[in-house]
Scaffold this motif. Sequence first.
Motif, PDB file in Angstrom:
ATOM      1  N   SER A 186       0.842  -1.204   0.000  1.00 56.80           N
ATOM      2  CA  SER A 186       0.000   0.000   0.000  1.00 56.80           C
ATOM      3  C   SER A 186       0.873   1.250   0.000  1.00 56.80           C
ATOM      4  O   SER A 186       1.979   1.251   0.542  1.00 56.80           O
ATOM      5  CB  SER A 186      -0.917   0.007   1.230  1.00 56.80           C
ATOM      6  N   CYS A 188       1.502   5.326   0.869  1.00 49.54           N
ATOM      7  CA  CYS A 188       1.124   6.372   1.815  1.00 49.54           C
ATOM      8  C   CYS A 188       0.231   7.411   1.143  1.00 49.54           C
ATOM      9  O   CYS A 188       0.304   7.638  -0.071  1.00 49.54           O
ATOM     10  CB  CYS A 188       2.361   7.066   2.384  1.00 49.54           C
ATOM     11  N   GLY A 189      -0.629   8.044   1.955  1.00 45.92           N
ATOM     12  CA  GLY A 189      -1.494   9.094   1.451  1.00 45.92           C
ATOM     13  C   GLY A 189      -0.763  10.428   1.340  1.00 45.92           C
ATOM     14  O   GLY A 189       0.463  10.491   1.229  1.00 45.92           O
ATOM     15  N   HIS A 190      -1.552  11.507   1.404  1.00 40.26           N
ATOM     16  CA  HIS A 190      -1.003  12.858   1.198  1.00 40.26           C
ATOM     17  C   HIS A 190      -0.589  13.459   2.541  1.00 40.26           C
ATOM     18  O   HIS A 190      -1.217  14.392   3.060  1.00 40.26           O
ATOM     19  CB  HIS A 190      -2.041  13.728   0.500  1.00 40.26           C
ATOM     20  N   CYS A 208      -2.063  15.947   7.545  1.00 42.86           N
ATOM     21  CA  CYS A 208      -2.290  15.855   6.097  1.00 42.86           C
ATOM     22  C   CYS A 208      -1.901  17.140   5.367  1.00 42.86           C
ATOM     23  O   CYS A 208      -1.900  18.229   5.943  1.00 42.86           O
ATOM     24  CB  CYS A 208      -3.757  15.553   5.817  1.00 42.86           C
ATOM     25  N   TRP A 212      -6.773  17.381   2.261  1.00 38.97           N
ATOM     26  CA  TRP A 212      -6.906  15.948   2.519  1.00 38.97           C
ATOM     27  C   TRP A 212      -7.186  15.711   3.998  1.00 38.97           C
ATOM     28  O   TRP A 212      -6.706  16.435   4.866  1.00 38.97           O
ATOM     29  CB  TRP A 212      -5.635  15.210   2.107  1.00 38.97           C
ATOM     30  N   THR A 216      -5.038   8.495   7.334  1.00 47.18           N
ATOM     31  CA  THR A 216      -4.075   8.146   6.280  1.00 47.18           C
ATOM     32  C   THR A 216      -3.986   9.216   5.201  1.00 47.18           C
ATOM     33  O   THR A 216      -3.216   9.066   4.252  1.00 47.18           O
ATOM     34  CB  THR A 216      -4.454   6.810   5.619  1.00 47.18           C
ATOM     35  N   GLN A 218      -5.945  10.055   2.812  1.00 45.41           N
ATOM     36  CA  GLN A 218      -6.278   9.552   1.481  1.00 45.41           C
ATOM     37  C   GLN A 218      -7.703   9.920   1.073  1.00 45.41           C
ATOM     38  O   GLN A 218      -8.192   9.449   0.048  1.00 45.41           O
ATOM     39  CB  GLN A 218      -6.097   8.023   1.444  1.00 45.41           C
ATOM     40  N   GLN A 219      -8.358  10.754   1.877  1.00 46.56           N
ATOM     41  CA  GLN A 219      -9.734  11.167   1.597  1.00 46.56           C
ATOM     42  C   GLN A 219      -9.768  12.663   1.337  1.00 46.56           C
ATOM     43  O   GLN A 219      -9.303  13.463   2.149  1.00 46.56           O
ATOM     44  CB  GLN A 219     -10.639  10.810   2.774  1.00 46.56           C
TER      45      GLN A 219
END
Length: 291
Positions: A186, A188-190, A208, A212, A216, A218-219
């Motif tokens: 997986s 990593c998000g922002h 974030c 965002w 994580t 990521q939304q």
Amino acid sequence: MCQGYESTCPQDTGRCDGGCQPGWEGEDCTSECTVNVNYGPGCHGNCSVRKCKEESSTCPRDTGRCDGGCQPGWEGVDCMLECQSHTFGVNCSSTCGHCVDDEPCHHVTGTCLKGCSPGWVSDTCQQECQSRTFGVNCSSTCGHCVDDEPCHHVTGTCLKGCSPGWVSDTCQQECQSRAFGVNCSSTCGHCVDDEPCHHVTGTCLKGCSPGWVSTTCQQGQSQSASPGNGAVVGGAVGGVVAVAVVVVTVLAVFLYRRKRNASKKRSDNSVYEDVSAFNHMNQGGKQQDLA
């Protein structure tokens, strides 16, 4: 008793060219070995140093045979040979353990005199590493094997794979390059400032990047109202409700007054009509009286 039938026999000495048969000695091999003292060819064998299992064993002058067998770690008719080929113990029937560099163990006890190969412990090096350890002297600790499984006692390899967040054969290396989770599969998000996320959970530890949300990151923020936007929306909804209440109240008052006025008007008209009728009747009565 010369050794071999072709031995010459010099007239002056009678020397046996090939030596004496077991149990005999002397230049001409005519002297027997002393019973229970020495034995064998030339009587070179010493009965007292044999490794017989029973101290009372006889010592035949020809073979020196131990009647009851040998002590642990020894073999041969006269029990004078150490165990060979990585064996030890009674009748040399036990096999040496995992001695370092494949060294032979002690022929009597089986002890590995120079230590054990990686993955093995105990004096005889026949016990695998335990308690999630591996390697030389079992001094290394297993990595993050999935479900806390023990690793291979020699190499440290996690045979069923790694727990989330870890990679390599021994599962001792964290996920790198902004990856996390099972097999580091997986991304990593922002995370703010492009910081790496937690290698196990993917959580952005410092928050974030703008726009965002979620742990994580990521939304997108448009998918979930932030606390500030929630307050604005709540205030707007509250204002609309308040205005609606005022409008409904004013309308109710207006309708109530209108209805009341209409009722009063009808009441006044009724009284007027009653008075008019009464007056009309009185006038009629007066005209009859005059007539």
